[in-house]
Motif scaffolding. Structure first.
Motif, PDB file in Angstrom:
ATOM      1  N   TYR A  33       8.026   9.292 -10.223  1.00  0.00           N
ATOM      2  CA  TYR A  33       7.179   8.476  -9.349  1.00  0.00           C
ATOM      3  C   TYR A  33       7.848   8.461  -8.141  1.00  0.00           C
ATOM      4  CZ  TYR A  33       5.601   3.870  -7.768  1.00  0.00           C
ATOM      5  OH  TYR A  33       4.893   2.847  -6.993  1.00  0.00           O
ATOM      6  N   ALA A  34       8.905   8.526  -7.826  1.00  0.00           N
ATOM      7  CA  ALA A  34       9.583   8.575  -6.432  1.00  0.00           C
ATOM      8  C   ALA A  34       8.987   9.891  -5.568  1.00  0.00           C
ATOM      9  CB  ALA A  34      11.016   8.817  -6.257  1.00  0.00           C
ATOM     10  N   ALA A  35       8.903  10.882  -6.446  1.00  0.00           N
ATOM     11  CA  ALA A  35       8.038  12.114  -5.669  1.00  0.00           C
ATOM     12  C   ALA A  35       6.637  12.020  -5.433  1.00  0.00           C
ATOM     13  CB  ALA A  35       8.136  13.302  -6.756  1.00  0.00           C
ATOM     14  N   LEU A  36       5.935  11.266  -6.242  1.00  0.00           N
ATOM     15  CA  LEU A  36       4.665  11.007  -5.999  1.00  0.00           C
ATOM     16  C   LEU A  36       4.286   9.951  -4.887  1.00  0.00           C
ATOM     17  CD1 LEU A  36       3.383  10.533  -9.698  1.00  0.00           C
ATOM     18  CD2 LEU A  36       2.635  12.214  -8.276  1.00  0.00           C
ATOM     19  N   ARG A  37       5.124   8.987  -4.771  1.00  0.00           N
ATOM     20  CA  ARG A  37       5.363   7.938  -3.732  1.00  0.00           C
ATOM     21  C   ARG A  37       5.523   8.716  -2.367  1.00  0.00           C
ATOM     22  NH1 ARG A  37       8.930   4.174  -0.983  1.00  0.00           N
ATOM     23  NH2 ARG A  37       7.806   2.188  -0.841  1.00  0.00           N
ATOM     24  N   ALA A  38       6.306   9.709  -2.328  1.00  0.00           N
ATOM     25  CA  ALA A  38       6.653  10.381  -1.058  1.00  0.00           C
ATOM     26  C   ALA A  38       5.584  10.916  -0.693  1.00  0.00           C
ATOM     27  CB  ALA A  38       7.893  11.327  -1.214  1.00  0.00           C
ATOM     28  N   ALA A  39       4.643  11.876  -1.737  1.00  0.00           N
ATOM     29  CA  ALA A  39       3.691  12.592  -1.230  1.00  0.00           C
ATOM     30  C   ALA A  39       2.479  11.800  -0.814  1.00  0.00           C
ATOM     31  CB  ALA A  39       3.294  13.629  -2.511  1.00  0.00           C
ATOM     32  N   TYR A  40       2.201  10.710  -1.543  1.00  0.00           N
ATOM     33  CA  TYR A  40       1.417   9.674  -1.163  1.00  0.00           C
ATOM     34  C   TYR A  40       1.232   8.995   0.196  1.00  0.00           C
ATOM     35  CZ  TYR A  40      -1.911   5.496  -1.757  1.00  0.00           C
ATOM     36  OH  TYR A  40      -2.896   4.678  -1.692  1.00  0.00           O
ATOM     37  N   ALA A  41       2.690   8.880   0.625  1.00  0.00           N
ATOM     38  CA  ALA A  41       2.810   8.582   2.257  1.00  0.00           C
ATOM     39  C   ALA A  41       2.132   9.666   3.069  1.00  0.00           C
ATOM     40  CB  ALA A  41       4.188   8.317   2.450  1.00  0.00           C
ATOM     41  N   GLY A  70       0.561   2.532  -3.241  1.00  0.00           N
ATOM     42  CA  GLY A  70      -0.792   2.524  -3.644  1.00  0.00           C
ATOM     43  C   GLY A  70      -1.268   1.215  -4.325  1.00  0.00           C
ATOM     44  N   LEU A  71      -0.443   0.102  -3.989  1.00  0.00           N
ATOM     45  CA  LEU A  71      -0.993  -1.207  -4.622  1.00  0.00           C
ATOM     46  C   LEU A  71      -1.799  -2.085  -3.323  1.00  0.00           C
ATOM     47  CD1 LEU A  71       2.349  -2.107  -6.102  1.00  0.00           C
ATOM     48  CD2 LEU A  71       0.283  -1.547  -7.348  1.00  0.00           C
ATOM     49  N   PRO A  72      -2.505  -3.221  -3.772  1.00  0.00           N
ATOM     50  CA  PRO A  72      -3.340  -3.827  -2.749  1.00  0.00           C
ATOM     51  C   PRO A  72      -2.636  -4.938  -2.173  1.00  0.00           C
ATOM     52  CG  PRO A  72      -3.370  -4.835  -5.252  1.00  0.00           C
ATOM     53  CD  PRO A  72      -2.704  -3.261  -5.250  1.00  0.00           C
ATOM     54  N   VAL A  73      -2.862  -5.252  -1.074  1.00  0.00           N
ATOM     55  CA  VAL A  73      -2.088  -6.211  -0.155  1.00  0.00           C
ATOM     56  C   VAL A  73      -2.499  -7.734  -0.705  1.00  0.00           C
ATOM     57  CG1 VAL A  73      -1.683  -7.300   2.201  1.00  0.00           C
ATOM     58  CG2 VAL A  73      -1.899  -4.924   1.756  1.00  0.00           C
ATOM     59  N   ILE A 121      -3.058  10.757  -6.669  1.00  0.00           N
ATOM     60  CA  ILE A 121      -1.649  10.314  -6.619  1.00  0.00           C
ATOM     61  C   ILE A 121      -1.562   8.916  -6.951  1.00  0.00           C
ATOM     62  CG2 ILE A 121       0.264  10.132  -5.282  1.00  0.00           C
ATOM     63  CD1 ILE A 121      -0.587  12.714  -3.708  1.00  0.00           C
ATOM     64  N   ALA A 122      -2.367   8.075  -6.525  1.00  0.00           N
ATOM     65  CA  ALA A 122      -2.240   6.714  -6.688  1.00  0.00           C
ATOM     66  C   ALA A 122      -2.450   6.365  -8.233  1.00  0.00           C
ATOM     67  CB  ALA A 122      -3.330   6.007  -5.825  1.00  0.00           C
ATOM     68  N   ARG A 123      -3.538   7.210  -8.401  1.00  0.00           N
ATOM     69  CA  ARG A 123      -3.636   6.886 -10.268  1.00  0.00           C
ATOM     70  C   ARG A 123      -2.696   7.302 -10.995  1.00  0.00           C
ATOM     71  NH1 ARG A 123      -9.275   8.014  -8.515  1.00  0.00           N
ATOM     72  NH2 ARG A 123     -10.656   6.393  -9.080  1.00  0.00           N
ATOM     73  N   ASN A 124      -2.044   8.341 -10.709  1.00  0.00           N
ATOM     74  CA  ASN A 124      -0.624   8.896 -11.543  1.00  0.00           C
ATOM     75  C   ASN A 124       0.533   7.783 -11.177  1.00  0.00           C
ATOM     76  OD1 ASN A 124      -1.525  11.416 -13.398  1.00  0.00           O
ATOM     77  ND2 ASN A 124      -2.379  11.576 -11.139  1.00  0.00           N
ATOM     78  N   PRO A 164       0.671  -1.231   0.101  1.00  0.00           N
ATOM     79  CA  PRO A 164      -0.164   0.220   0.064  1.00  0.00           C
ATOM     80  C   PRO A 164       0.670   1.265   0.128  1.00  0.00           C
ATOM     81  CG  PRO A 164      -1.104  -1.635   1.502  1.00  0.00           C
ATOM     82  CD  PRO A 164       0.317  -2.213   1.011  1.00  0.00           C
ATOM     83  N   GLU A 165       2.153   1.292   0.442  1.00  0.00           N
ATOM     84  CA  GLU A 165       2.972   2.529   0.403  1.00  0.00           C
ATOM     85  C   GLU A 165       3.072   2.737  -1.190  1.00  0.00           C
ATOM     86  OE1 GLU A 165       6.578   1.496   2.425  1.00  0.00           O
ATOM     87  OE2 GLU A 165       5.610   0.841   4.316  1.00  0.00           O
TER      88      GLU A 165
END
Length: 367
Positions: free
Chosen positions: A126-134, A39-42, A145-148, A36-37
């Protein structure tokens, strides 16, 4: 009912299990839990948990292989269905990656963490989006953010050493060249009724003072009525517009063969670049400071003054690039700005809702 991403690997021919240590199995479980970090399912780990209780053996190894490959596939290729990706026509070369061989090597070298990191998109966006998603707390923005992030999983991990990335949602084109700061140009893209398609091509050259071969759709829209005084001529059944100040392509067009007849080019209507929302074209991409952009692409072979002199000559001339450069016409509604802060743009083409995200996939996976 297992997720399709898991069953895909169970049914693949030639699958064989690796030797998994108990510690590696526990690491795998942690990687699954941390999905989920991104934006993916478990994924379901019940069989893996049973394998840990039962001890080592071929059955546990096969279960761990299946789960690891399914998780790797999510990171590498995304969770969306072919239908959800239908409008995204950028070929993902990562589909050719031998993920199983990479997994087995990582197990032998005990580098499982590096294996999963290498499955993620490598682009800094992607790294920037991932950090923002958290850290994002607003559910709507978090979903965007997850969709992008998912869209980046549809892109090749390597875009090339030098490339152009057009983001239609942000009305901008970015030129990345090895060893140089990235440069950005404003662009005008297709209207909502004639959206700029998502695809990749190769830029092989730049045409100055181009002729415009008018697409059949525009001929139909205009009822086949074009004024000779504006440079329009008909030759062999094809309407064309001569080079000149009023030419719809302006002074420059990229040579980038593609099946959509969509190009990046100049425009005589430069006042539109001052608009915040710049969706005015029939699908092509009009670029600001077109000659500056051409100069950047031809760096080392042509100067700005040489390019300007060619334009003044009024002759149609094509300069070849030293080597073909990939160009990606993409669509990201969330992206980092210059200081790394995530910016959001309206979904002008209403494409966001079609992108699969974890919450939707979780429901699918429960059967």
């Amino acid at each position: 009912m297992p997720c399709p991403c898991e069953s895909d690997f169970r049914s693949m021919p030639g699958a064989h299990a690796s030797g998994w240590s108990a510690d590696q199995v526990r690491q795998l479980r942690e990687f699954v839990a941390s999905a989920p970090e991104d934006g993916l399912p478990v994924l379901d780990t019940s069989e893996l948990d049973a394998g840990l209780r039962d001890g080592p053996g071929p059955a546990r190894d096969a279960t761990a292989d299946t789960l690891a490959l399914a998780l790797a596939r999510l990171h590498l290729l995304g969770m969306s269905t072919a239908k959800q990706k239908a409008s995204w026509q950028i070929a993902d070369t990562d589909e050719q990656t031998d993920v199983r061989e990479m997994l087995h090597r990582s197990l032998a070298e005990d580098t499982l963490a590096r294996f999963f990191i290498e499955m993620r998109p490598a682009h800094p966006d992607y790294a920037a989006l991932r950090a923002a998603y958290a850290t994002e707390t607003d559910r709507t923005r978090k979903a965007v953010i997850a969709r992008n992030m998912e869209r980046w999983r549809w892109m090749p991990r390597s875009l090339g050493e030098n490339y152009v990335l057009v983001n239609a949602a942000f009305f901008e084109a970015r030129l990345a060249m090895a060893g140089r700061p990235e440069r950005t140009w404003r662009v005008i893209v297709g209207k909502a009724s004639t959206p700029t398609p998502v695809f990749a091509a190769q830029i092989t050259g730049i045409t100055l003072n181009p002729w415009w071969n008018i697409p059949a759709s525009i001929v139909r829209e205009k009822g086949g009525r074009f004024a000779a005084s504006q440079g329009y001529v008909k030759s062999n059944g094809q309407w064309r517009q001569k080079p000149g100040p009023g030419n719809a392509l302006g002074q420059m067009k990229l040579v980038m063969p593609n099946p959509y007849s969509v190009y990046v080019h100049d425009t005589p209507s430069r006042q539109l670049f001052a608009k915040e929302t710049r969706a005015f074209s029939h699908g092509c991409v009009r670029i600001a400071d077109a000659l500056g952009f051409a100069t950047a692409l031809l760096e080392g072979s042509k100067t700005r003054s040489e390019i300007a002199a060619t334009v003044r000559s009024a002759k149609t001339v094509t300069f070849d690039l030293a080597s073909a450069m990939p160009i990606y016409l993409a669509y990201f509604t969330a992206a980092p700005d210059a200081d790394g802060t995530i910016a959001f743009q309206p979904d002008i083409y209403r494409r966001d809702s079609k992108v699969g995200i974890a919450a939707t996939r979780d429901r699918d996976c429960k059967g």
